[in-house]
Design an enzyme around this catalytic site. Structure first.
Site, PDB file in Angstrom:
ATOM      1  N   HIS A   1      47.062  -8.853   4.872  1.00  0.00           N
ATOM      2  CA  HIS A   1      47.941  -7.950   5.626  1.00  0.00           C
ATOM      3  C   HIS A   1      47.595  -7.936   7.115  1.00  0.00           C
ATOM      4  CE1 HIS A   1      44.601  -4.939   5.269  1.00  0.00           C
ATOM      5  NE2 HIS A   1      45.123  -4.490   6.401  1.00  0.00           N
TER       6      HIS A   1
ATOM      7  N   ASP B   1      45.204  -9.431  -1.403  1.00  0.00           N
ATOM      8  CA  ASP B   1      45.158  -9.238   0.059  1.00  0.00           C
ATOM      9  C   ASP B   1      44.048 -10.121   0.653  1.00  0.00           C
ATOM     10  OD1 ASP B   1      45.539  -8.320   2.581  1.00  0.00           O
ATOM     11  OD2 ASP B   1      44.693  -6.309   2.234  1.00  0.00           O
TER      12      ASP B   1
ATOM     13  N   SER C   1      40.195  -3.897   8.786  1.00  0.00           N
ATOM     14  CA  SER C   1      40.782  -4.783   7.772  1.00  0.00           C
ATOM     15  C   SER C   1      40.341  -6.236   7.962  1.00  0.00           C
ATOM     16  CB  SER C   1      42.306  -4.721   7.867  1.00  0.00           C
ATOM     17  OG  SER C   1      42.746  -3.475   7.421  1.00  0.00           O
TER      18      SER C   1
END
Lengths: 253, 424
Positions: free
Chosen positions: A40, A94, A193
């Site tokens: 993502h 992810d 992230s």
């Protein structure tokens, strides 16, 4: 990073900073030309700029860091790409690989993190601890300009399911491809992230020079400072190796 | 067309000759004849040494006589008052008178005839080496039995040239040996053996007796050996002065014996045999000869191998051995080929993220050590950093061969520990 403190690049030499207009994320250097990150974080129009060897996210400092020129992004085929970030509830698969045009020059502040081995020992379980790092939000700031790191425990998946259910009525999916880690007050946050959940290699016995492997990637979580969800990298070892092997090119195009 | 006789008269003869006369007559008769000049009348002014008026006779620039005054007949039954004989076919007569003659002198009358000359006796030089035969108007030379007259028609010699000896061993002597050898001769013999054999001449001192050298050290009579490579001699004297065994290194040898007009010696006798021509045992550095022998001769073949790290370069091709054969001339084929160091391995190739300790010497056996930039890179395979310069000119590792190891990034080891990362 919640509950962490400032870190030096030499303490997490695999830490890569991904930055462009729409991106503020981390990554884990896993080979001279490859950065592992969350899908993502790079699910955009173009690969973001990448930097290695700098604990500072200030533009002036990044100019002195090792700039990594992205060549291509490989999203995991299971990743549902193209969803609006705010609307996304499914973070399964992810994981992504960012291929670099030039090999990274290794040194005291830059070095890859190991990939997990094939044995079960490389799937951390509750009670194991991992090191997380990044320039994401802290207790006091939305983004950190200096790299921060924290040690988080891996916790049973149920903790994350409960946390997700309490936060949003169970619409978030927690799968076997995810790890749950953290404790109250110690967690990753937005902006972290793609960074590694680094766990000590269980088969490396040298206590003076511990070796870390990338057990997880910072993926999602509902509220910073509780529990965080990490992509379970050991589930993707074959895809990672295959992608790197099939696409490794020595020459810059 | 030359006259055999003629007459010479002073001007106005028998009247008085004029003053201030200076006249010459050139007499020439055919080759092989001399000239007999005689005067039948002579009446010139008399002066001391014939200074004023005179008649002069010259032969070859030399004055044969100078006459003046009057001469009486030499005998009652002959009209001759003076005469000259020369063994040459040319004569000059000159008559001169001075500016004043107070009396009347009638001059002279002379006649000449061509007369035969005995060339065999009338000259100091001996015209023939052996026998001289005179005839009217010339002479010829002749020779004893078994001699022949050379093309110069003056000298005789024996015919001793042309013998060719092809047997592998034999004996050669001078003509008539041990009796005296003929004078004025040139004998050329040839020993011609099969290729690959050299002529070896063996001589005993007592088998050699040739007229000794003259005061200047020159051997007028002499024996000479001429091979393809060199000349031996000339030799002369009592007892052979050269080496008693001559290894000529050649399969052919010319034996030349030359004598002059004089001397009486018994000559010489030699023995010869053929010996396989040896090639030198010339083992060059860093090479091995197979088979190894004490002596190598014609048709022997050896395999010449180079020791490790050396090679033979022919053009752009290298090999570790070659064959060489002993040739008929005593030389090895391919004599220029030598074992030389294999081509240099040159500087070792660079290794990405690594270093190489480059040796000063990069030829065969040299060692190059690769290492990676530690601790950030490690070598794969581990410990494969040692390379040796091999005989084929490339750097070789025991495990990887000519391939280089890889310096791969060391993963997962931070250079600074994260103190908090301890399991609780």
């Amino acid at each position: 990073i919640f509950g962490g403190r400032a870190a030096e690049a030499a303490q997490v030499p695999w830490q890569v900073f991904l930055r462009d207009a729409a991106t503020w994320a981390g990554g884990a250097l896993v080979a001279a030309r490859w950065v592992l990150t969350a899908a993502h974080a790079v699910d955009g129009a173009a690969p973001p700029a990448a930097f290695a060897g700098s604990a500072s996210a200030r533009s002036a400092d990044l100019r002195r860091a090792q700039a990594l020129r992205p060549r291509r992004v490989f999203l995991h085929p299971g990743w549902k790409a193209g969803l609006e970030p705010d609307a996304r509830r499914d973070f399964d698969h992810d994981i992504a690989l960012l291929q670099l045009r030039d090999p990274v020059e290794m040194g005291p502040a830059v070095g890859p993190i190991c990939l997990p081995g094939r044995s079960e020992a490389y799937t951390p379980s509750a009670g194991d601890v991992g090191l997380i790092s990044g320039w994401g939000g802290t207790e006091r700031r939305e983004r950190a300009l200096t790299l921060r790191a924290a040690v988080v425990p891996v916790v049973p998946a149920q903790r994350c399911r409960q946390a997700a259910a309490q936060a949003d009525g169970g619409v978030y999916a927690f799968t076997d491809n995810m790890l749950c880690a953290g404790e109250p007050g110690v967690d990753s946050c937005q902006g972290d992230s793609g960074g590694a959940l680094a766990v000590r290699d269980p088969q490396h016995r040298d206590d003076d020079n511990p070796r870390f492997y990338v057990a997880g990637l910072v993926s999602w979580g509902k509220k910073c400072g509780t529990y965080g969800v990490y992509t379970k990298v050991s589930r993707y070892l074959d895809w990672i190796l295959k992608t790197m092997q099939e696409n490794d090119v020595a020459d810059d195009d | 067309g030359l006259p055999m006789y003629g007459e010479i008269l002073s001007p106005n003869y028998p009247q008085a000759y004029p003053n201030e006369v200076d006249t010459s007559w050139h007499i020439e008769v055919p080759e092989g004849f001399g000239v007999h000049l005689y005067f039948t009348h002579l009446d010139l002014e008399l002066s001391e040494n014939c200074e004023y008026d005179f008649v002069q006779i010259l032969s070859g620039g030399i004055q044969e006589g100078k006459l003046c005054g009057q001469r009486p007949r030499k005998s009652a039954d002959s009209p001759i008052v003076a005469e000259f004989r020369v063994p040459y076919n040319k004569l000059q007569v000159t008559f001169k008178s001075d500016f004043s003659n107070e009396e009347r002198f009638t001059g002279f009358a002379a006649y000449y005839v061509a007369v035969d000359v005995d060339e065999c006796t009338e000259f100091l030089d001996v015209p023939c080496s052996h026998f001289c035969n005179n005839f009217i108007g010339g002479y010829f030379c002749s020779c004893p039995p078994e001699y022949f007259l050379y093309d110069d028609m003056r000298n005789c010699g024996v015919n001793c040239t042309g013998d060719v000896f092809t047997a592998l061993e034999g004996e050669i002597t001078s003509p008539n040996y041990p009796s005296t050898y003929p004078e004025n001769s040139r004998c050329e013999y040839r020993i011609e053996l099969e290729e690959g054999f050299q002529v070896v001449v063996t001589m005993r001192r007592e088998d050699f007796d040739v007229e000794p050298a003259d005061a200047d050290g020159r051997c007028q009579d002499n024996l000479v050996f001429v091979s393809r490579k060199q000349q031996y001699g000339p030799y002369c004297g009592h007892g052979f002065p050269g080496p008693l065994v001559i290894e000529t290194g050649s399969n052919t040898l010319d034996v030349i014996f030359q004598t002059d007009l004089t001397g009486e010696s018994k000559g010489w006798k030699l023995r010869y045999h053929g010996d396989p021509i040896p090639c030198p045992k010339d083992v060059k550095a860093n090479s091995i000869w197979e088979p190894e022998k004490a002596k190598y001769v014609f048709k022997d073949v050896v395999k010449i191998s180079c020791v490790d790290g050396f090679e033979i370069v022919q053009g752009s091709v290298g090999s570790t051995f070659f064959y060489s054969s002993c040739q008929s001339d005593g030389r090895w084929s391919s004599p220029d080929l030598v074992c030389q160091r294999t081509r240099d391995c040159g500087p070792p190739a660079p290794l990405e993220h690594g270093r190489v300790a480059e040796p000063e010497d990069t030829s065969f056996g040299a060692v190059a050590r690769y290492s990676c930039v530690e601790p950030y890179y490690s070598m794969e395979p581990d410990g494969a950093g040692l390379y040796r310069c091999s005989g084929n000119g490339s750097w070789v590792n025991e495990v990887l061969g000519a391939e280089l190891p890889e310096c791969v990034p060391v993963c997962g080891v931070p250079r600074k520990p994260w103190a908090a990362a301890q399991q609780r």
